[in-house]
Write a protein that holds these residues in place. Structure first.
Motif, PDB file in Angstrom:
ATOM      1  N   CYS A 113       1.019  -0.861  -0.025  1.00  0.00           N
ATOM      2  CA  CYS A 113       0.138  -0.272   0.123  1.00  0.00           C
ATOM      3  C   CYS A 113       0.793   1.025  -0.376  1.00  0.00           C
ATOM      4  CB  CYS A 113      -0.863   0.154   1.364  1.00  0.00           C
ATOM      5  SG  CYS A 113      -2.252  -1.661   1.228  1.00  0.00           S
ATOM      6  N   VAL A 114       0.828   2.835  -0.319  1.00  0.00           N
ATOM      7  CA  VAL A 114       0.933   3.518  -0.584  1.00  0.00           C
ATOM      8  C   VAL A 114       0.412   4.649   0.185  1.00  0.00           C
ATOM      9  CG1 VAL A 114       1.983   2.723  -2.857  1.00  0.00           C
ATOM     10  CG2 VAL A 114      -0.248   3.986  -2.670  1.00  0.00           C
ATOM     11  N   CYS A 115       0.825   5.434   0.172  1.00  0.00           N
ATOM     12  CA  CYS A 115       0.348   6.971   1.216  1.00  0.00           C
ATOM     13  C   CYS A 115      -0.066   8.153   0.094  1.00  0.00           C
ATOM     14  CB  CYS A 115       1.411   7.617   2.341  1.00  0.00           C
ATOM     15  SG  CYS A 115       0.447   8.720   3.028  1.00  0.00           S
ATOM     16  N   LEU A 116      -0.945   8.367   0.206  1.00  0.00           N
ATOM     17  CA  LEU A 116      -1.865  10.093  -0.312  1.00  0.00           C
ATOM     18  C   LEU A 116      -1.862  10.973   0.359  1.00  0.00           C
ATOM     19  CD1 LEU A 116      -4.728   8.135  -2.377  1.00  0.00           C
ATOM     20  CD2 LEU A 116      -2.142   7.512  -2.973  1.00  0.00           C
ATOM     21  N   LEU A 117      -1.145  11.857  -0.396  1.00  0.00           N
ATOM     22  CA  LEU A 117      -1.491  13.393  -0.148  1.00  0.00           C
ATOM     23  C   LEU A 117      -1.839  14.361  -0.927  1.00  0.00           C
ATOM     24  CD1 LEU A 117       2.678  12.877   1.208  1.00  0.00           C
ATOM     25  CD2 LEU A 117       0.756  12.623   2.491  1.00  0.00           C
ATOM     26  N   PRO A 118      -2.013  14.872   0.089  1.00  0.00           N
ATOM     27  CA  PRO A 118      -2.805  16.611  -0.912  1.00  0.00           C
ATOM     28  C   PRO A 118      -2.025  16.767  -1.731  1.00  0.00           C
ATOM     29  CG  PRO A 118      -3.999  16.370   0.812  1.00  0.00           C
ATOM     30  CD  PRO A 118      -3.171  15.800   0.315  1.00  0.00           C
ATOM     31  N   HIS A 119      -1.674  17.999  -2.463  1.00  0.00           N
ATOM     32  CA  HIS A 119      -0.448  17.971  -3.568  1.00  0.00           C
ATOM     33  C   HIS A 119      -0.307  19.656  -2.964  1.00  0.00           C
ATOM     34  CE1 HIS A 119       0.650  16.914  -7.276  1.00  0.00           C
ATOM     35  NE2 HIS A 119      -0.523  16.619  -8.055  1.00  0.00           N
ATOM     36  N   HIS A 131       1.409  19.565   0.400  1.00  0.00           N
ATOM     37  CA  HIS A 131       1.346  19.024   2.147  1.00  0.00           C
ATOM     38  C   HIS A 131       2.220  19.195   2.133  1.00  0.00           C
ATOM     39  CE1 HIS A 131       0.848  16.250   5.679  1.00  0.00           C
ATOM     40  NE2 HIS A 131      -0.687  16.550   5.306  1.00  0.00           N
ATOM     41  N   ARG A 132       2.467  19.811   3.442  1.00  0.00           N
ATOM     42  CA  ARG A 132       4.009  19.409   3.974  1.00  0.00           C
ATOM     43  C   ARG A 132       4.816  18.090   3.624  1.00  0.00           C
ATOM     44  NH1 ARG A 132       4.300  16.852   8.890  1.00  0.00           N
ATOM     45  NH2 ARG A 132       2.571  16.219  10.382  1.00  0.00           N
ATOM     46  N   LEU A 133       4.216  17.308   3.876  1.00  0.00           N
ATOM     47  CA  LEU A 133       5.126  15.671   4.153  1.00  0.00           C
ATOM     48  C   LEU A 133       5.267  15.558   2.309  1.00  0.00           C
ATOM     49  CD1 LEU A 133       3.051  13.559   6.615  1.00  0.00           C
ATOM     50  CD2 LEU A 133       4.817  14.312   6.839  1.00  0.00           C
ATOM     51  N   ALA A 134       4.636  16.078   1.304  1.00  0.00           N
ATOM     52  CA  ALA A 134       5.021  15.770   0.351  1.00  0.00           C
ATOM     53  C   ALA A 134       6.932  16.127  -0.097  1.00  0.00           C
ATOM     54  CB  ALA A 134       4.216  16.718  -0.881  1.00  0.00           C
ATOM     55  N   ALA A 135       7.130  16.808   0.526  1.00  0.00           N
ATOM     56  CA  ALA A 135       8.600  16.415   0.354  1.00  0.00           C
ATOM     57  C   ALA A 135       9.959  15.152   0.835  1.00  0.00           C
ATOM     58  CB  ALA A 135       9.240  17.968   1.523  1.00  0.00           C
ATOM     59  N   LYS A 136       9.008  14.226   1.480  1.00  0.00           N
ATOM     60  CA  LYS A 136       9.675  13.027   2.512  1.00  0.00           C
ATOM     61  C   LYS A 136       9.590  12.101   0.915  1.00  0.00           C
ATOM     62  CE  LYS A 136       9.139  13.333   6.755  1.00  0.00           C
ATOM     63  NZ  LYS A 136      10.019  12.676   7.713  1.00  0.00           N
ATOM     64  N   GLU A 137      10.394  11.638   1.056  1.00  0.00           N
ATOM     65  CA  GLU A 137      10.361  10.694  -0.139  1.00  0.00           C
ATOM     66  C   GLU A 137       9.885   9.210  -0.008  1.00  0.00           C
ATOM     67  OE1 GLU A 137      14.756   8.651  -0.884  1.00  0.00           O
ATOM     68  OE2 GLU A 137      15.145  10.809  -2.041  1.00  0.00           O
ATOM     69  N   ARG A 138      10.316   9.304   1.723  1.00  0.00           N
ATOM     70  CA  ARG A 138       8.545   7.832   2.307  1.00  0.00           C
ATOM     71  C   ARG A 138       8.513   8.569   2.973  1.00  0.00           C
ATOM     72  NH1 ARG A 138       9.767   2.597   1.132  1.00  0.00           N
ATOM     73  NH2 ARG A 138      11.175   2.323  -0.464  1.00  0.00           N
ATOM     74  N   ALA A 140      -7.908  14.589  -3.156  1.00  0.00           N
ATOM     75  CA  ALA A 140      -7.425  15.000  -3.760  1.00  0.00           C
ATOM     76  C   ALA A 140      -7.978  16.140  -3.723  1.00  0.00           C
ATOM     77  CB  ALA A 140      -8.224  14.509  -5.775  1.00  0.00           C
ATOM     78  N   GLN A 141      -9.111  16.407  -3.223  1.00  0.00           N
ATOM     79  CA  GLN A 141      -9.905  17.336  -2.494  1.00  0.00           C
ATOM     80  C   GLN A 141      -9.336  18.434  -0.976  1.00  0.00           C
ATOM     81  OE1 GLN A 141     -12.153  19.388  -4.202  1.00  0.00           O
ATOM     82  NE2 GLN A 141     -12.052  17.558  -5.685  1.00  0.00           N
ATOM     83  N   GLY A 142      -8.283  17.626  -0.923  1.00  0.00           N
ATOM     84  CA  GLY A 142      -7.152  18.343   0.082  1.00  0.00           C
ATOM     85  C   GLY A 142      -8.494  18.094   1.502  1.00  0.00           C
ATOM     86  N   CYS A 197      -5.080  13.285 -10.288  1.00  0.00           N
ATOM     87  CA  CYS A 197      -6.555  13.688 -10.203  1.00  0.00           C
ATOM     88  C   CYS A 197      -6.009  15.160  -8.699  1.00  0.00           C
ATOM     89  CB  CYS A 197      -7.386  12.850  -9.446  1.00  0.00           C
ATOM     90  SG  CYS A 197      -7.876  11.582 -10.681  1.00  0.00           S
ATOM     91  N   GLY A 198      -5.112  15.028  -8.511  1.00  0.00           N
ATOM     92  CA  GLY A 198      -4.378  16.135  -7.498  1.00  0.00           C
ATOM     93  C   GLY A 198      -4.001  15.567  -6.115  1.00  0.00           C
ATOM     94  N   TYR A 199      -2.880  14.429  -6.478  1.00  0.00           N
ATOM     95  CA  TYR A 199      -2.665  14.429  -4.464  1.00  0.00           C
ATOM     96  C   TYR A 199      -1.403  13.869  -5.641  1.00  0.00           C
ATOM     97  CZ  TYR A 199      -4.142   9.619  -6.170  1.00  0.00           C
ATOM     98  OH  TYR A 199      -4.429   8.225  -7.393  1.00  0.00           O
ATOM     99  N   VAL A 200      -0.492  13.343  -3.924  1.00  0.00           N
ATOM    100  CA  VAL A 200       0.593  13.002  -4.181  1.00  0.00           C
ATOM    101  C   VAL A 200       1.259  11.342  -3.825  1.00  0.00           C
ATOM    102  CG1 VAL A 200       3.528  13.411  -3.667  1.00  0.00           C
ATOM    103  CG2 VAL A 200       1.944  15.399  -4.049  1.00  0.00           C
ATOM    104  N   ILE A 201       1.640  10.628  -4.401  1.00  0.00           N
ATOM    105  CA  ILE A 201       2.188   9.054  -4.084  1.00  0.00           C
ATOM    106  C   ILE A 201       3.355   9.007  -3.132  1.00  0.00           C
ATOM    107  CG2 ILE A 201       1.750   6.980  -4.715  1.00  0.00           C
ATOM    108  CD1 ILE A 201       0.209   7.562  -7.193  1.00  0.00           C
ATOM    109  N   ARG A 202       3.280   8.470  -1.746  1.00  0.00           N
ATOM    110  CA  ARG A 202       4.465   8.338  -1.215  1.00  0.00           C
ATOM    111  C   ARG A 202       4.838   6.966  -0.869  1.00  0.00           C
ATOM    112  NH1 ARG A 202       6.140  12.162  -4.521  1.00  0.00           N
ATOM    113  NH2 ARG A 202       6.671  13.787  -3.881  1.00  0.00           N
ATOM    114  N   PRO A 203       5.659   6.495  -1.110  1.00  0.00           N
ATOM    115  CA  PRO A 203       5.551   4.607  -0.056  1.00  0.00           C
ATOM    116  C   PRO A 203       6.021   5.225   1.514  1.00  0.00           C
ATOM    117  CG  PRO A 203       7.512   5.275  -1.467  1.00  0.00           C
ATOM    118  CD  PRO A 203       6.941   6.385  -1.907  1.00  0.00           C
TER     119      PRO A 203
END
Length: 297
Positions: free
Chosen positions: A166-172, A174-181, A233-235, A252-258
């Protein structure tokens, strides 16, 4: 003796509710259809239609007869479709049923790759829940089923279990989007969008958070991964879902991170127990497994 012509005319009248409409379908005159109906009624010994304003009203006996006639014509339609496939040079038909997680884009890609490999086959793909997938395959209404574990193997053949992380979805933004995992600790206090409680994936996600002693800030829940992804995607929060839907809806408007912690999405193929698997079905499943492998790395 009842003739095929009489049955064909009866079916046409039932479909159109008029002698005129039936005549157009059969390319004969209205009087010819009327004559055939009178002959059929004489043969059957009961009335089939009564006249009303705007058309004909089938009698209860006509409805009962039509149920049987319809079954016969469904068989004929099946033969006609088979003949059409033969004329088109197609090799057969493949009926696939799957849970929603794999029908939002992944299985459609598998079908494309399969057809591009040279197979000329008619394919239908339908979406059902876990229990329905197993039932449809067991009853012979589908050749291949893809469903989440656990699976009752009493009435179907079940392949070895396959998994994908499974993966983590984050809104565009988001403060965690800078992380690789993303770790579960990273999600502490974040608005969390959950899958429905009775799914295997939800149970595993809950267990992972409990084991890490992390409380989530909940509030939103959806049965299907696609609905969860749409909320992200709606934040409206973050989420953990299987990778198939995540990648299919990435635009659709989100970031995927492992995830740092492994949470598996588990599934398997199911096939009919009492029938020999066709070459086409085996080839499709080989293609399916090759595409799944890209999500297991």
């Amino acid at each position: 003796m009842i003739t095929p012509r009489q049955i064909e005319a009866f079916r046409a009248v039932m479909l159109t509710r008029s002698m005129t409409g039936a005549a157009r379908i059969l390319s004969v005159t209205q009087s010819a259809v009327s004559k055939i109906m009178h002959e059929l009624e004489d043969e059957l010994g009961f009335v089939l239609f009564s006249r009303r304003k705007g058309g004909l009203e089938p009698t209860p006996e006509a409805h009962a007869l039509y149920m049987e006639v319809r079954k016969s014509f469904l068989g004929l339609d099946k033969i006609a479709r088979a003949a059409q496939r033969i004329r088109a040079g197609r090799q057969g038909r493949l009926r696939i049923v799957s849970v929603p997680a794999l029908t939002t884009g992944f299985l459609q890609k598998v079908v494309r790759v399969f057809l591009e490999s040279g197979h000329r086959v008619e394919i239908t793909l339908d979406t059902y829940n876990n229990e329905e997938v197993v039932d449809l395959v067991a009853l012979g209404h589908a050749d291949i089923g893809i469903t989440m574990t656990p699976i009752d193997s009493y009435a179907v053949n079940v392949s070895p279990v396959m998994t994908a992380p499974c993966v983590c979805l984050l809104p565009h933004g988001h403060r965690l989007a800078a992380k690789e995992r993303i770790s579960l600790e990273d999600l502490r206090g974040e608005p969390f969008i959950s899958l429905a409680e009775n799914t295997t994936t939800r149970i595993r996600i809950d267990a992972a958070f409990r084991a890490a002693n992390i409380a989530r800030a909940g509030g939103l829940e959806a049965r299907w991964s696609a609905s969860v992804a749409a909320f992200v995607a709606q934040g409206l929060g973050v989420a953990i879902i299987e990778p198939f839907t995540a990648r299919a809806h990435a635009h659709c408007g989100y970031v995927i991170r492992p995830l740092k912690q492994k949470i598996e999405f588990s599934f398997a193929e199911v096939t009919p127990k009492q029938s020999i698997q066709s070459t086409i079905a085996r080839d499709f499943l080989d293609c399916f497994r090759q595409e799944v492998a890209a999500f297991q790395a």
